[in-house]
Design a protein around this motif. Structure first.
Motif, PDB file in Angstrom:
ATOM      1  N   TYR A  53       1.456  -7.384   2.507  1.00 18.54           N
ATOM      2  CA  TYR A  53       1.824  -6.099   1.894  1.00 18.54           C
ATOM      3  C   TYR A  53       3.179  -5.605   2.421  1.00 18.54           C
ATOM      4  O   TYR A  53       3.986  -5.058   1.668  1.00 18.54           O
ATOM      5  CB  TYR A  53       0.750  -5.044   2.154  1.00 18.54           C
ATOM      6  N   GLY A  70       6.795   3.201   1.207  1.00 23.44           N
ATOM      7  CA  GLY A  70       5.407   3.492   1.515  1.00 23.44           C
ATOM      8  C   GLY A  70       4.476   2.764   0.567  1.00 23.44           C
ATOM      9  O   GLY A  70       4.822   2.486  -0.583  1.00 23.44           O
ATOM     10  N   LEU A  71       3.286   2.414   1.059  1.00 24.01           N
ATOM     11  CA  LEU A  71       2.293   1.724   0.239  1.00 24.01           C
ATOM     12  C   LEU A  71       0.921   2.084   0.795  1.00 24.01           C
ATOM     13  O   LEU A  71       0.699   2.031   2.007  1.00 24.01           O
ATOM     14  CB  LEU A  71       2.514   0.205   0.311  1.00 24.01           C
ATOM     15  N   GLU A  72       0.003   2.445  -0.083  1.00 24.18           N
ATOM     16  CA  GLU A  72      -1.358   2.743   0.340  1.00 24.18           C
ATOM     17  C   GLU A  72      -2.280   1.786  -0.383  1.00 24.18           C
ATOM     18  O   GLU A  72      -2.231   1.672  -1.612  1.00 24.18           O
ATOM     19  CB  GLU A  72      -1.725   4.191   0.011  1.00 24.18           C
ATOM     20  N   VAL A  73      -3.103   1.079   0.372  1.00 24.30           N
ATOM     21  CA  VAL A  73      -4.000   0.070  -0.185  1.00 24.30           C
ATOM     22  C   VAL A  73      -5.429   0.466   0.175  1.00 24.30           C
ATOM     23  O   VAL A  73      -5.726   0.770   1.329  1.00 24.30           O
ATOM     24  CB  VAL A  73      -3.685  -1.334   0.387  1.00 24.30           C
ATOM     25  N   THR A  74      -6.307   0.441  -0.824  1.00 26.31           N
ATOM     26  CA  THR A  74      -7.717   0.735  -0.600  1.00 26.31           C
ATOM     27  C   THR A  74      -8.514  -0.521  -0.927  1.00 26.31           C
ATOM     28  O   THR A  74      -8.432  -1.029  -2.047  1.00 26.31           O
ATOM     29  CB  THR A  74      -8.196   1.895  -1.497  1.00 26.31           C
ATOM     30  N   VAL A 113      -8.948   2.281   3.932  1.00 27.18           N
ATOM     31  CA  VAL A 113      -7.682   2.735   3.350  1.00 27.18           C
ATOM     32  C   VAL A 113      -6.597   2.450   4.376  1.00 27.18           C
ATOM     33  O   VAL A 113      -6.690   2.887   5.517  1.00 27.18           O
ATOM     34  CB  VAL A 113      -7.717   4.235   3.010  1.00 27.18           C
ATOM     35  N   ILE A 114      -5.587   1.700   3.982  1.00 27.00           N
ATOM     36  CA  ILE A 114      -4.466   1.369   4.859  1.00 27.00           C
ATOM     37  C   ILE A 114      -3.203   1.935   4.225  1.00 27.00           C
ATOM     38  O   ILE A 114      -2.940   1.722   3.039  1.00 27.00           O
ATOM     39  CB  ILE A 114      -4.293  -0.160   5.022  1.00 27.00           C
ATOM     40  N   ARG A 115      -2.472   2.655   5.015  1.00 27.00           N
ATOM     41  CA  ARG A 115      -1.194   3.224   4.529  1.00 27.00           C
ATOM     42  C   ARG A 115      -0.084   2.615   5.371  1.00 27.00           C
ATOM     43  O   ARG A 115      -0.092   2.732   6.591  1.00 27.00           O
ATOM     44  CB  ARG A 115      -1.190   4.742   4.667  1.00 27.00           C
ATOM     45  N   LEU A 116       0.871   1.963   4.701  1.00 26.99           N
ATOM     46  CA  LEU A 116       2.022   1.380   5.367  1.00 26.99           C
ATOM     47  C   LEU A 116       3.253   2.193   4.994  1.00 26.99           C
ATOM     48  O   LEU A 116       3.446   2.521   3.824  1.00 26.99           O
ATOM     49  CB  LEU A 116       2.218  -0.081   4.930  1.00 26.99           C
ATOM     50  N   GLU A 117       4.052   2.515   5.992  1.00 29.11           N
ATOM     51  CA  GLU A 117       5.308   3.242   5.755  1.00 29.11           C
ATOM     52  C   GLU A 117       6.398   2.585   6.566  1.00 29.11           C
ATOM     53  O   GLU A 117       6.156   2.059   7.640  1.00 29.11           O
ATOM     54  CB  GLU A 117       5.175   4.709   6.176  1.00 29.11           C
TER      55      GLU A 117
END
Length: 142
Positions: free
Chosen positions: A9, A20-24, A29-33
Motif C-alpha cells: 500500500y 494518505g490512504l485508509e484501508v479497511t 482499519v489501517i491509515r497510512l499517511e
C-alpha cells in the motif's frame, strides 16, 4: 494485515502520489499517511548583457570630511517627526553640535560634529537604516 500488505500500500501511495490512504480489511482499519517530498524550486536562468564597467570617479576636491555612523541603526535628521532637521546642506556647524540621531536598540544616539565647517552633503535619507561606518554627512572644514 501484515508487513508485506502495508509495504504494498505504501508503494501504491508513492506511485499514485497520494499523501494518505485508509484501508479497511475485516475488522481492521489501517491509515497510512506521508508527507510529500519537497520539490526543488524551479529556477530560471536569465542571461543579461554585460554592463559596461563603471569607471571609478575620484571624489571632487574639497568634498569634505565624512561623518560616519558609529553603529548600525536608523538615521533621523530631526528630533521629532514634525520638527525641522538638525542641519541642512549649506549650514555652518561647530564641533560638538548635534547633526542627527541614530536609533539603535530603542536608544536615541545623538551624532555630533567633530569639526567646525559647512555641511556640503547629507548622504542618507531620513528613516534609512545605516551600517557601522556608513557616511552620514560630509563637512567642509573651515
Amino acid at each position: 494485515m501484515n508487513d508485506a500488505d502495508i509495504r504494498r500500500y505504501a508503494g501504491l501511495m508513492e506511485e499514485l502520489g497520494l499523501t494518505g490512504l485508509e484501508v479497511t480489511e475485516k475488522d481492521q482499519v489501517i491509515r497510512l499517511e506521508r508527507t510529500p517530498a519537497p520539490q526543488a524550486p524551479v529556477r530560471e536562468t536569465v542571461t543579461l548583457p554585460a554592463a559596461p564597467a563603471a569607471e571609478a570617479q575620484p571624489a571632487p576636491a574639497g568634498a569634505g570630511t565624512p561623518v560616519c555612523s558609529p553603529m548600525v541603526g536608523v538615521f533621523y535628521a530631526a528630533p521629532a517627526e514634525d520638527a525641522e532637521p538638525f542641519v541642512q546642506v549649506g549650514d555652518k556647524v561647530k564641533r560638538g553640535q548635534t547633526l542627527c540621531i541614530v536609533e539603535a536598540m530603542k536608544l536615541m544616539n545623538e551624532i555630533m560634529a567633530e569639526v567646525d565647517g559647512e555641511i556640503v552633503e547629507i548622504c542618507v535619507a531620513n528613516g534609512q537604516v545605516v551600517d557601522y561606518g556608513s557616511p552620514l554627512f560630509r563637512i567642509r572644514e573651515r
